[in-house]
Structures are given as structure tokens and as C-alpha cells.
Design a protein around this motif. Structure first.
Motif, PDB file in Angstrom:
ATOM      1  N   ARG A   1     -26.638   8.922  36.877  1.00  0.00           N
ATOM      2  CA  ARG A   1     -25.671  10.010  36.749  1.00  0.00           C
ATOM      3  C   ARG A   1     -26.192  11.355  37.267  1.00  0.00           C
ATOM      4  NH1 ARG A   1     -21.796  11.344  32.382  1.00  0.00           N
ATOM      5  NH2 ARG A   1     -22.634   9.629  31.123  1.00  0.00           N
ATOM      6  N   LYS A   2     -27.367  11.755  36.839  1.00  0.00           N
ATOM      7  CA  LYS A   2     -27.899  13.081  37.180  1.00  0.00           C
ATOM      8  C   LYS A   2     -28.252  13.211  38.659  1.00  0.00           C
ATOM      9  CE  LYS A   2     -32.736  12.048  36.015  1.00  0.00           C
ATOM     10  NZ  LYS A   2     -33.901  12.438  35.159  1.00  0.00           N
ATOM     11  N   ASN A   3     -28.289  12.095  39.366  1.00  0.00           N
ATOM     12  CA  ASN A   3     -28.640  12.106  40.785  1.00  0.00           C
ATOM     13  C   ASN A   3     -27.427  12.048  41.708  1.00  0.00           C
ATOM     14  OD1 ASN A   3     -31.032  10.288  39.347  1.00  0.00           O
ATOM     15  ND2 ASN A   3     -31.796  11.840  40.781  1.00  0.00           N
ATOM     16  N   ILE A   4     -26.231  12.049  41.122  1.00  0.00           N
ATOM     17  CA  ILE A   4     -25.018  12.024  41.932  1.00  0.00           C
ATOM     18  C   ILE A   4     -24.622  13.450  42.288  1.00  0.00           C
ATOM     19  CG2 ILE A   4     -22.630  11.266  42.093  1.00  0.00           C
ATOM     20  CD1 ILE A   4     -24.790   9.040  41.920  1.00  0.00           C
ATOM     21  N   ASN A   5     -24.645  13.748  43.562  1.00  0.00           N
ATOM     22  CA  ASN A   5     -24.332  15.094  44.035  1.00  0.00           C
ATOM     23  C   ASN A   5     -22.845  15.319  44.286  1.00  0.00           C
ATOM     24  OD1 ASN A   5     -27.185  14.212  45.414  1.00  0.00           O
ATOM     25  ND2 ASN A   5     -27.251  16.298  44.605  1.00  0.00           N
ATOM     26  N   VAL A   6     -22.144  14.255  44.694  1.00  0.00           N
ATOM     27  CA  VAL A   6     -20.714  14.371  44.991  1.00  0.00           C
ATOM     28  C   VAL A   6     -19.974  13.155  44.441  1.00  0.00           C
ATOM     29  CG1 VAL A   6     -18.945  14.616  46.770  1.00  0.00           C
ATOM     30  CG2 VAL A   6     -21.210  15.632  47.130  1.00  0.00           C
ATOM     31  N   TRP A   7     -18.930  13.421  43.661  1.00  0.00           N
ATOM     32  CA  TRP A   7     -18.005  12.370  43.246  1.00  0.00           C
ATOM     33  C   TRP A   7     -16.792  12.485  44.168  1.00  0.00           C
ATOM     34  CZ3 TRP A   7     -19.091   8.553  39.854  1.00  0.00           C
ATOM     35  CH2 TRP A   7     -20.180   8.741  38.996  1.00  0.00           C
ATOM     36  N   TRP A   8     -16.723  11.629  45.176  1.00  0.00           N
ATOM     37  CA  TRP A   8     -15.650  11.747  46.161  1.00  0.00           C
ATOM     38  C   TRP A   8     -14.361  11.103  45.659  1.00  0.00           C
ATOM     39  CZ3 TRP A   8     -13.983   7.121  48.507  1.00  0.00           C
ATOM     40  CH2 TRP A   8     -14.864   6.037  48.430  1.00  0.00           C
ATOM     41  N   ALA A   9     -13.232  11.582  46.216  1.00  0.00           N
ATOM     42  CA  ALA A   9     -11.933  11.187  45.680  1.00  0.00           C
ATOM     43  C   ALA A   9     -11.069  10.389  46.649  1.00  0.00           C
ATOM     44  CB  ALA A   9     -11.158  12.438  45.231  1.00  0.00           C
TER      45      ALA A   9
END
Length: 339
Positions: free
Chosen positions: A209-217
Motif C-alpha cells: 500500500r505505502k509504495n503505490i504512487n498512483v491509483w489510476w482510474a
């Protein structure tokens, strides 16, 4: 409904050769317009060139293509419930179909009435009474080869290994496909992915979780992230990764994950029930294996149904998702909010 069915037959069965459409229609008596909802982004122009334009030329029926959401189920229902009939034909997946044809609640799909004889050569399960599958896509991984010049990720366990494979990461803001990949990273064998252990998948996601820079849609955003180098590795749909590759980005695809099928369905109650049918393909795999005879070998190696690629892809269990999407999505969205 004849021209609408003809649209689906043409694009579903013949529109599988990446630019070799075979029109099965007879020219319409009078020109009309069909509104076709597809996935938009990089897909839209390719669909237009490969299939919409040839269909228009052959039939005299103009195709207006519009983009729908990555999960069009809600839009589809609103269109039927409101009576707006904004779409005549829509691109949907089998799990969308299951959620749109729940006879205990309400059926949102019109029958296709396409005979099995009209789908010669199509893979099993690609034609039902309300859906025609034409484009197989993989939910896989892509990475920037300019960032990973030496050690390169080869699977989802490597994506989770931030020490060995440091870099900016992206993930899709939806549980479908993501939960399966989280389980693969946690050591679950592809054949054992279903029924999905949602809690185990979320615990696996906790580790990254803490390493995710972008949650794309959406797909267009995913392509842009890979193309611009804003992320170094991400989950992706193979066509979106190929769009970045085609644009010149140093992107490589890792063929591990799941695959699903895009197809055509017709909204129930449409006012143009006698106006449509057609199909297409871009960087997704054909549902007719004979079309590989028409595809350049180098191009074929970038498609999910290419035998070596398909070996590492597990078909999505759409029946499971059809029954469990709401509960799984609720848990996932709650997990996101608690980040």
C-alpha cells in the motif's frame, strides 16, 4: 434489430484480424445512425479506422462512438431505466452481462438472436443469447525498461518486492483483476484463485500500500502514466501497455495475471432495435484462432491469446464476480479509505 445484429456479427466474428474486417452486411435501405459505446482512449480511433468506417461504407449506417466508464454497468442501467437510450450497442464484459441480466431484479439486455452458424470458428463461450465476445484482453503487468535496465520483474511477486525492484508504482482503483494479482503475489496458484479470498488479497495489498504512487482510474490514464514515465511499473490491460509501446515508450509487458473478454450487448428497450451489429480488435487477442494466420508474427507475440502468453494467464471467473462484486468492492473501497 437486423442492422444492429449485423453490426455485432461483423465486429464480433470478423473483426478479429487487426485491420482485416470482413463485412457480412447488405447495404441498408436508408442511412441511419448508431451510437456505439466502447472503452475510449487509445481504443476509439483504432476501432474507428479498422471497423466503424468500413461498416459505414458498406451499410450506409453512420457510427457515432462514445467512451463509457471502465465499468459501464451503472451507465448502462441508467440509460435503460431513464429511457434515454443513449447507446444502441455497448462494449461489455461477461461480468457486466451477469450484473445486467439478473432476472430476479431486472434484465437490461436485449436478445441478439444470432445463430451459432453465424459464428463459425469462434472459441467456445464467445456467443450467448445476449452477448458476443470479440476481444480477449489480459490484466497483466507493464514496466519501463529504461528504469529496470538490469534486473527486470517477471511476475507479481517481483512487483511486491520493493527492495529488489524499487520504483514508482501504479495500481488500478478497482478490485477486479487487482485482487487476483494480489493473491498471485501472495503465492496462490492461478488455478486456485477462485473463489477469491478477499481478506487474504487485502492483507497482501497491505504489504504494498505505502509504495503505490498512483491509483489510476481508466485505461487512457494508465497508458499516459506508462508513456510519460510517471510510474515505473503498473498493472495494466495489455492494449493500454501496447499503446504506450506504439507511441515509442520503453515499456515491456509481463504476461502473468488474468484474462477476460470484451464483447457486444444491446440495451433493452432501445428505440433503434432494428439498427445495428458489428465488431473490432486492437491490441487484444482474437477469439478466433484462425486470425493468427493474418497477423504479423511480431505483433502476435504481443497479444494475450498468443500461446506462450496465454499459458501464464488465468481466465477470470465472471460467475464469481457477478455474484460477489458488490461485497468485494465494498470491502476494497473501505480498504482504500483507510489507507
Amino acid at each position: 434489430m437486423q442492422s444492429r445484429r449485423q453490426f455485432i456479427k461483423t465486429t464480433g466474428a470478423a473483426g478479429l484480424a487487426l485491420g482485416f474486417p470482413m463485412i457480412w452486411t447488405q447495404r441498408a435501405n436508408a442511412a441511419d445512425t448508431l451510437t456505439v459505446a466502447d472503452n475510449g482512449g487509445a481504443l476509439g480511433p483504432v476501432m474507428r479506422t479498422a471497423f466503424y468506417d468500413p461498416f459505414e461504407k458498406e451499410t450506409g449506417i453512420r457510427i457515432v462512438n462514445v467512451a463509457h466508464e471502465s465499468d459501464p454497468t451503472t451507465q448502462f442501467k441508467l440509460s435503460v431505466d431513464s429511457g434515454s437510450h443513449i447507446w444502441d450497442v455497448a462494449m461489455v464484459t461477461p461480468d457486466n452481462v451477469l450484473r445486467l441480466s439478473d432476472t430476479k431484479k431486472k434484465n437490461y439486455l436485449a436478445p441478439l438472436d444470432i445463430a451459432s452458424s453465424d459464428a463459425k470458428g469462434i472459441l467456445p463461450g464467445m456467443l450467448t443469447n445476449n452477448w458476443f465476445g470479440f476481444s480477449i484482453y489480459g490484466v497483466v503487468m507493464a514496466y519501463r525498461s529504461d528504469h529496470f535496465a538490469k534486473a527486470t520483474p517477471t511476475g507479481w511477486r517481483d512487483y511486491w518486492d520493493t527492495a529488489k525492484f524499487p520504483g514508482r508504482r501504479g495500481l488500478y482503483r478497482s478490485p477486479i483483476g487487482l485482487l487476483e494479482n494480489a493473491l498471485l503475489a501472495d503465492g496462490v496458484a492461478p488455478k486456485d484463485l477462485y473463489p477469491i479470498d478477499v481478506d487474504r488479497a487485502l492483507k497482501s495489498l497491505d504489504k504494498i500500500r505505502k509504495n503505490i504512487n498512483v491509483w489510476w482510474a481508466n485505461g487512457a490514464q494508465n497508458t499516459q502514466l506508462l508513456q510519460s514515465g510517471e510510474v515505473d511499473l503498473s498493472d495494466t490491460w495489455n492494449a493500454r501497455a501496447l499503446a504506450a509501446i506504439t507511441a515509442g515508450a520503453p515499456v515491456k509487458i509481463v504476461w502473468e495475471g488474468t484474462y477476460n473478454v470484451d464483447g457486444w450487448s444491446i440495451p433493452a428497450g432501445t428505440t433503434k432495435l432494428k439498427q445495428a451489429q458489428y465488431s473490432s480488435l486492437i491490441a487484444n487477442g482474437p477469439s478466433n484462432n484462425d486470425t493468427y494466420k493474418l497477423i504479423d508474427p511480431k505483433r502476435a507475440e504481443l497479444l494475450p491469446t498468443y500461446p506462450k502468453n496465454l499459458e501464464r494467464l488465468q481466465r477470470r471467473d465472471n460467475a464469481w464476480w457477478g455474484k460477489n462484486f458488490d461485497s468485494a468492492n465494498e470491502k476494497f473501497q473501505e480498504w482504500l479509505l483507510n489507507a
